[in-house]
Design a protein around this motif. Structure first.
Motif, PDB file in Angstrom:
ATOM      1  N   ASN A  84     -23.186  32.808  75.550  1.00 36.40           N
ATOM      2  CA  ASN A  84     -24.116  32.447  76.615  1.00 36.40           C
ATOM      3  C   ASN A  84     -23.611  31.225  77.364  1.00 36.40           C
ATOM      4  OD1 ASN A  84     -25.750  34.516  75.818  1.00 36.40           O
ATOM      5  ND2 ASN A  84     -27.355  33.232  74.958  1.00 36.40           N
ATOM      6  N   LYS A 134     -25.384  25.881  86.923  1.00 37.00           N
ATOM      7  CA  LYS A 134     -24.149  26.378  86.302  1.00 37.00           C
ATOM      8  C   LYS A 134     -22.957  25.535  86.731  1.00 37.00           C
ATOM      9  CE  LYS A 134     -21.062  30.309  85.715  1.00 37.00           C
ATOM     10  NZ  LYS A 134     -19.837  29.602  86.089  1.00 37.00           N
ATOM     11  N   GLY A 148     -23.304  24.245  83.270  1.00 36.64           N
ATOM     12  CA  GLY A 148     -23.036  25.483  82.543  1.00 36.64           C
ATOM     13  C   GLY A 148     -21.630  25.548  81.993  1.00 36.64           C
ATOM     14  N   VAL A 155     -30.218  27.923  90.067  1.00 35.76           N
ATOM     15  CA  VAL A 155     -29.517  28.311  88.842  1.00 35.76           C
ATOM     16  C   VAL A 155     -28.011  28.160  89.025  1.00 35.76           C
ATOM     17  CG1 VAL A 155     -29.096  30.146  87.174  1.00 35.76           C
ATOM     18  CG2 VAL A 155     -31.360  29.904  88.186  1.00 35.76           C
ATOM     19  N   THR A 181     -25.283  29.051  78.517  1.00 35.40           N
ATOM     20  CA  THR A 181     -26.096  27.899  78.097  1.00 35.40           C
ATOM     21  C   THR A 181     -25.728  27.418  76.699  1.00 35.40           C
ATOM     22  OG1 THR A 181     -27.748  29.382  77.152  1.00 35.40           O
ATOM     23  CG2 THR A 181     -28.079  28.690  79.428  1.00 35.40           C
ATOM     24  N   THR A 186     -30.871  31.118  80.346  1.00 32.31           N
ATOM     25  CA  THR A 186     -30.535  30.304  81.514  1.00 32.31           C
ATOM     26  C   THR A 186     -31.759  30.032  82.369  1.00 32.31           C
ATOM     27  OG1 THR A 186     -28.314  31.254  81.525  1.00 32.31           O
ATOM     28  CG2 THR A 186     -29.036  30.151  83.528  1.00 32.31           C
ATOM     29  N   HIS A 210     -24.153  35.518  81.516  1.00 30.92           N
ATOM     30  CA  HIS A 210     -25.115  34.762  82.325  1.00 30.92           C
ATOM     31  C   HIS A 210     -26.427  34.488  81.597  1.00 30.92           C
ATOM     32  CE1 HIS A 210     -26.104  39.001  83.152  1.00 30.92           C
ATOM     33  NE2 HIS A 210     -27.339  38.586  83.340  1.00 30.92           N
TER      34      HIS A 210
END
Length: 941
Positions: free
Chosen positions: A45, A119, A123, A115, A47, A88, A83
């Motif tokens: 992920n 990232k 991210g 978002v 995240t 996220t 993603h």
């Protein structure tokens, strides 16, 4: 040569070498004509952060990639991140909440922009952590499942599956997370034990019907009384004689007044409770199937909850007003209260502390309750319209691929689990009620009347669906359906606007599905979408060369969620398996065998272990402990031990430098006449063969242990000791060559220390990461049995003398004489050739042949010869006998005590398994100690 520091410091070399490898593109050197080797990482992920499972999974992958790269292959390790739709979106929403904002304060596009901003700023931290682990991934081609080319692949797969009739919209039960307000996968559900109740109720039979025993009701029991508001049947087993006469009769449900039938279904177990089960098909997975078998269509199943898990009115309008708007758990309490007031609650009779009967509303029970792993909210089975993939059809060729051997599952024991799941596979729900993700490429519009015009049936809520790669194609499909020009079809932002425009204005509009796709749907395309698909092989050369992949390494826990789905999609779209082999590893558990979890406080941070012991030590631990079919117990002492192993190798290299031993000038073993050099060459080549065999079978533990024992025992403990004082040019050449082979063999497991030593030992034409794997065939020493036999004899002789000296308390500095009896001619020759080594390593002053007085001497036997070593002058024999006897008796007492405990069935059956295992290990240790001490006493005569 570059002089090595006295102390091995992993931190000082790791960042330096990784940056150089990546900068110079060495993770995928230019080898256009080489045989390909391809592996893809399970995309973490975006995240995420590196956890111990990642450390295991990626270590094993890197071992194989580095190994195949050393063997000259065009080794491609595809890397990227997922993603992570739910995770996220949660991260970004939390940040917004901290600023007093909500997602709904923004348009969908505005939120998506936020978002992407997150990232870009935060991210992908895990990619830096994978670098710290030493993962030699092709970062120049790093992938992200929301990249434009990947999105194009996802949309194509969705559209093609729909056109092939393998993807459809349907009304079914899903795992609904009321906290996140989305459907979630089984993997995102965690089961917790919760103290709850088991309520028993009377459901009255309608129309005066009675059971054979005279009762005018059927008893049902449930852990979720609130679902009573949407009951649609009561099921009994068709073979249960108690209810044979009432099957097909009706129940008059107390609170709602709803009438429904008693149905026969084998789901009802006559041995459990009353044998009758209330059926709520819109809120229970088992009940859903019973309802369908009873002829209730999904569209007719009652739904009593909204997305927040609050009570709403059902389609038949029979839920009393007092329940509407209540949280499901509030509704539970009110249902019980009403049933009790009306006399339909059957109390549970328990006993108080004095043994007196006490009535309770419910029987206390510990209930396995599903929770959302991210929201922490109880999951609700909820009947909704979602998109589904016909997994049963796609599973058939994926199963055949394993049966035919096109896909090899390692360990083979996982095949049974694979087939069991695939043979019973359910439709795969691929839609999620989120904003972040691949938006479903489907548009909706009102139904067309047969006589012309359009309509909307509020009861069925049905629309016409247009699945298309893009908006323009959706307009064309809609235009064809409605009989208008595509330019006359408008696009509305949502359902309400689209329907209103279409029904009440002259603007015919369609609107796009609000949902996104499950991230498992997109990651199922990972083996081929990352290589350029859906472009053809002419425009995506990597696809032609690197598909199918050679190997997938995965945790067994995502066998169904990812591995099996990759097999399905790969075969469906590429007409070939996604990978030839699938290796499933176990979990990394805490030292006591428990599963790691934050709630238990036993989670181990791999980055902390790297900080303390170095990446090489952690990697080697992971490989050495990875035994097929078993979980790994994380033992920090073992990690520390492998740090010591790296230090030992470092010190061995420093010894070589100090004695003029450096980089080898040859790939093949140099010519050797000395027995010790011939022996180490043969041992080296045997180790190469052992590594090749182990890695071919994906036996990581065997491979790691083979190189470990060769380096520690053969090379460091014996070879370097044997050559001390006689390091001539031949020995320098051989020792340098062996050390080079060690570094190359060890490199897949310990890349940093091996690269540092490789470059410090001499001027190199290339770094070790792109060196050549050792050559086995055609070189010197391949089968040098004479040298191997002689050095093996020498090691056993020296080892026996050293052990005996230690056991009998001979001072380390004392030099003994030895008298040899019954020696063969071969042994006599060996004694003469190895006299210097025996004198130095065993502290033997002289060796003679003939008779010897065994009194006051230690004796050892190696092969046919007996070696008598008088020790009366250096050891108090009487005192030593007394010491050994006392120690032996104490060990025997402990041995016998442990044996008695293990012979007691009560201990073996009732004690914790780890306590029994420890007792057995302790018993074996004490028994061996007694034998050793008795042998020592026997040596003294």
């Amino acid at each position: 040569m570059t002089e090595l520091a006295k102390t091995f410091d992993p931190a000082a070399i790791e960042a330096h070498w990784y940056a150089r490898w990546e900068k110079e593109g060495l993770f995928r050197p230019d080898r256009p004509g080489a045989v390909p080797f391809t592996i893809v990482n399970p995309p973490p992920n975006v995240t995420g952060s590196l956890h111990i499972g990642h450390a295991l999974d990626n270590t094993l992958q890197d071992v194989m990639v580095r190994y195949e790269r050393l063997r000259g292959k065009d080794a491609l390790w595809v890397v990227g991140t997922d993603h992570a739709g739910i995770a996220t979106q949660m991260v970004v929403e939390r940040q917004m909440n901290a600023q007093g904002q909500k997602r709904t304060d923004f348009t969908r596009d505005q939120f998506i922009d936020k978002v992407w901003e997150w990232k870009a700023e935060s991210g992908g931290a895990i990619t830096g952590q994978l670098r710290r682990l030493g993962c030699s991934m092709d970062w120049s081609r790093e992938q992200f499942t929301m990249d434009p080319h990947f999105t194009r692949a996802v949309v194509k797969v969705f559209v093609d599956l729909h056109r092939q009739g393998l993807l459809y919209r349907d009304k079914r039960l899903v795992n609904w997370d009321p906290g996140l307000k989305t459907a979630i996968s089984d993997l995102e559900v965690e089961t917790r034990e919760v103290k709850g109740g088991f309520w028993h109720f009377r459901y009255p039979l309608a129309d005066g019907v009675r059971l054979d025993d005279g009762r005018d009701y059927i008893e049902v029991a449930t852990t979720r009384p609130e679902t009573m508001l949407a009951d649609m049947a009561v099921a009994v087993n068709p073979a249960d004689p108690r209810y044979a006469s009432v099957i097909g009769k009706e129940i008059l449900q107390p609170i709602t007044g709803r009438r429904f039938r008693i149905v026969a279904d084998e789901h009802a177990d006559p041995e459990l409770g009353s044998g009758a089960v209330k059926i709520t098909p819109g809120h229970d997975f088992n009940d859903f199937e019973v309802g369908k078998r009873a002829g209730i269509k999904p569209g007719e199943m009652l739904n009593m909850l909204d997305a927040d898990a609050r009570v709403v009115q059902t389609a038949d309008g029979l839920v009393p007003d007092a329940f509407l708007g209540l949280d499901r758990f509030e509704a539970r309490a009110l249902v019980v209260e009403r049933m009790k007031e009306q006399g339909f609650l059957i109390p549970h009779v328990a006993k108080d502390k004095d043994g007196n009967p006490v009535e309770q509303d419910a029987e206390p029970r510990t209930i396995q309750t599903p929770y959302g792993d991210r929201s922490g909210v109880v999951i609700e089975p909820w009947l909704t319209d979602q998109w589904y993939v016909d997994a049963a059809t796609l599973a058939k060729p994926a199963m055949e691929a394993v049966r035919s051997g096109a896909i090899e599952i390692v360990p083979k024991t996982w095949e049974k689990t694979y087939f069991n799941w695939m043979e019973n596979i359910q439709p795969w729900c691929v839609s999620r009620q989120l904003w972040w993700g691949h938006r479903i490429p489907a548009w909706y519009g009102p139904k067309r009347r047969a006589e012309g015009g359009i309509e909307y049936d509020n009861k069925t809520g049905e629309f016409e669906t247009f699945v298309a790669e893009d908006e323009a194609t959706a307009r064309k499909l809609a235009g064809d359906y409605y009989g208008v020009d595509p330019s006359d079809v408008g696009i509305a932002n949502d359902f309400a606007k689209g329907l209103t425009r279409s029904l009440f204005t002259s603007e015919l509009s369609i609107w796009r599905d609000e949902d996104v796709l499950d991230t498992w749907f997109s990651s199922a395309l990972w083996p081929f979408a990352t290589l350029g698909w859906p472009d053809d092989e002419a425009t995506a050369p990597l696809l032609a060369k690197h598909y199918p992949n050679d190997l997938l390494i995965s945790g067994f826990d995502i066998l169904f969620f990812w591995d099996a789905r990759m097999a399905m999609q790969g075969i469906q779209f590429m007409k070939d398996v996604p990978w030839k082999r699938l290796y499933l590893h176990g979990l990394v558990r805490a030292a006591d065998g428990q599963k790691m979890s934050k709630s238990k406080g036993n989670v181990v941070d791999p980055l902390g272990l790297i900080d303390q012991y170095g990446a090489d030590a952690l990697r080697f631990f992971m490989a050495a402990m990875e035994s097929q079919g078993r979980d790994i117990k994380l033992d920090e002492k073992r990690v520390e031990g492998y740090r010591n192993f790296a230090t030992k190798l470092w010190n061995a290299a420093r010894f070589c430098q100090a004695n003029g031993i450096g980089a080898s000038a040859t790939l093949r073993a140099p010519a050797a006449a000395l027995t010790v050099n011939r022996w180490i060459i043969a041992e080296t080549l045997a180790t190469v063969r052992a590594l090749d065999a182990a890695l071919a079978d994906l036996r990581f533990d065997e491979a790691a242990n083979a190189i470990y024992h060769f380096v520690w025992n053969r090379f460091c403990d014996w070879y370097l000791e044997l050559i001390k004082g006689q390091i001539d040019d031949e020995t320098k050449a051989v020792a340098g060559w062996v050390l080079d082979q060690i570094l190359v063999m060890l490199h897949p497991f310990m890349p940093f220390v091996t690269e540092e030593l490789w470059n410090a030992l001499g001027t190199r034409a290339y770094p070790i990461i792109i060196a050549r794997w050792p050559l086995v065939e055609g070189g010197a020493g391949t089968d040098d049995t004479d040298a191997a036999a002689e050095i093996d004899w020498l090691i056993r002789l020296v080892g026996e003398i050293r052990a005996a000296r230690t056991e009998l308390g001979v001072p380390p500095g004392a030099r003994l004489s030895a008298v040899v009896q019954d020696a063969s001619a071969l042994t006599a020759e060996r004694l003469e050739r190895q006299a210097a080594a025996i004198a130095r390593l065993a502290r033997i002053a002289e060796v003679s042949h003939g008779a010897a007085d065994a009194a006051g001497a230690l004796q050892i036997v190696v092969d046919e010869a007996t070696y008598v070593l008088p020790i009366g002058d250096v050891v108090d024999l009487a005192g030593e006998r007394a010491r050994l006897a006392k120690t032996r008796d104490a060990a025997a007492k402990e041995r016998d005590s442990l044996a008695a405990r293990l012979a007691n069935p009560a201990f073996v059956e009732r004690a914790k398994p780890e306590a029994v295992d420890k007792a057995r290990a302790d018993h074996a240790e004490k028994a061996a100690e007694v034998e050793r001490l008795e042998a020592a006493l026997a040596r003294l005569g």
